[in-house]
Design a protein around this motif. Sequence first.
Motif, short mmCIF file in Angstrom:
data_model
loop_
_atom_site.label_atom_id
_atom_site.label_comp_id
_atom_site.label_asym_id
_atom_site.label_seq_id
_atom_site.Cartn_x
_atom_site.Cartn_y
_atom_site.Cartn_z
N SER A 137 0.81 -1.21 0.00
CA SER A 137 0.00 0.00 0.00
C SER A 137 0.84 1.27 0.00
N ARG A 138 2.15 1.14 -0.10
CA ARG A 138 3.02 2.29 -0.02
C ARG A 138 3.27 2.86 -1.41
N PRO A 139 3.31 4.20 -1.52
CA PRO A 139 3.54 4.81 -2.83
C PRO A 139 4.95 4.53 -3.34
N TRP A 140 5.05 4.41 -4.66
CA TRP A 140 6.37 4.21 -5.25
C TRP A 140 6.48 5.04 -6.52
N ALA A 191 15.20 -0.98 1.61
CA ALA A 191 14.80 -0.36 2.87
C ALA A 191 13.43 0.29 2.73
N PHE A 192 13.21 0.99 1.62
CA PHE A 192 11.90 1.63 1.42
C PHE A 192 10.80 0.61 1.13
N LYS A 193 11.14 -0.44 0.39
CA LYS A 193 10.11 -1.41 0.00
C LYS A 193 9.74 -2.35 1.13
N ASN A 194 10.69 -2.66 2.00
CA ASN A 194 10.46 -3.70 3.00
C ASN A 194 10.21 -3.19 4.41
#
Length: 346
Positions: free
Chosen positions: A6-9, A234-237
């Motif tokens: 659900s995090r923006p990328w 780090a940002f994805k996990n």
Amino acid sequence: MSSSDSRPWPPPPLRIGDLVVDPPILQAPMAGFTNAAFRQVVRDYGGAGLLATEMVNARGFVWLDENTAEHPDRLWGVAEEARPLAVQIWDNDPDTMAKVGLRLAEEYQVSVVDINFGCPVRQVTQKAHSGSYLLREPERMFKIISQLVKACAPTPVTAKIRLGCTRDNVNCNEVARVVEEAGAAALTVHGRTAQDMFTGNADWDRISEIKSHLRNIPLIGNGDLDSAEKVVAAFKNYNVDGVMIARACLGRPWLFAQAAAALRGDPIPPDPTMQQQRECMLNHYRLVVDRFGEEKGTVLMRKYACCYAQGKRGARHFRSHVAKVTTRDDFYRVVDEHFPINAQVD
């Protein structure tokens, strides 16, 4: 590990108060290393959303100020260089910290005043009862932060912590709540305890857990980020809003540009050629000597030169020679004769 579904990328810009940090990649304050010369080299490559000075001893700054001495070398370049720029300070006295913060915000007009609650070095912790020592005193941390926030307004104040003082006393969740309640605009967490120093692996699961204990301020993760791929991971996990790169960038100031490209989804630029890395190091040397003179600048550059060679074939041989240089001619000769010619690790 948290889900990234659900995090923006790509990750959005980081907001520290009214400051927008884009990309959300920060250069860590590192004592003895992140001076104006190093920051200029990083800035030339690009990719770092926020640069930071070495940590400044607030009590020492006040003494120099009251005795009309030159301001600390660790503030070299701060007044003139590009923004955004963070200055990190440390001490355990709220009044002293507020006094210095006010000067940094008003006279130097820095972008961020950061408080060091993470340094594990004995001289700072046991002798000065500062840095990570204060993690055992959340109430004092609250006083320091709240007074600094009031003194620096509207310049944002941030804090950098570790997971705790020891592995048996991991109190980062409690400390995170204190940091936010005191008015800090962001929190950076290094994923080790003070007891760990720099051994073992950073615990990013612990860092990620802290996010649920913060209501509004961003969380910045720090520890073991030595490649663009690890920054992306780090940002994805993990549940962080920004990342901070520390020791890995000392010999690879182009790492920020590589990480920023990866976050954008662009191809990761290759490392510079060995000739380009050599030229980067020599440019760095010239910047240092311009400020400190040939003798002091050459001695100061030894540790940086070792970083540039780290991990390359012949690095140990180069270090043994560059560690002894004392003049410009010595430095150039050792670089010409011994700086690694390829990046293959022994």
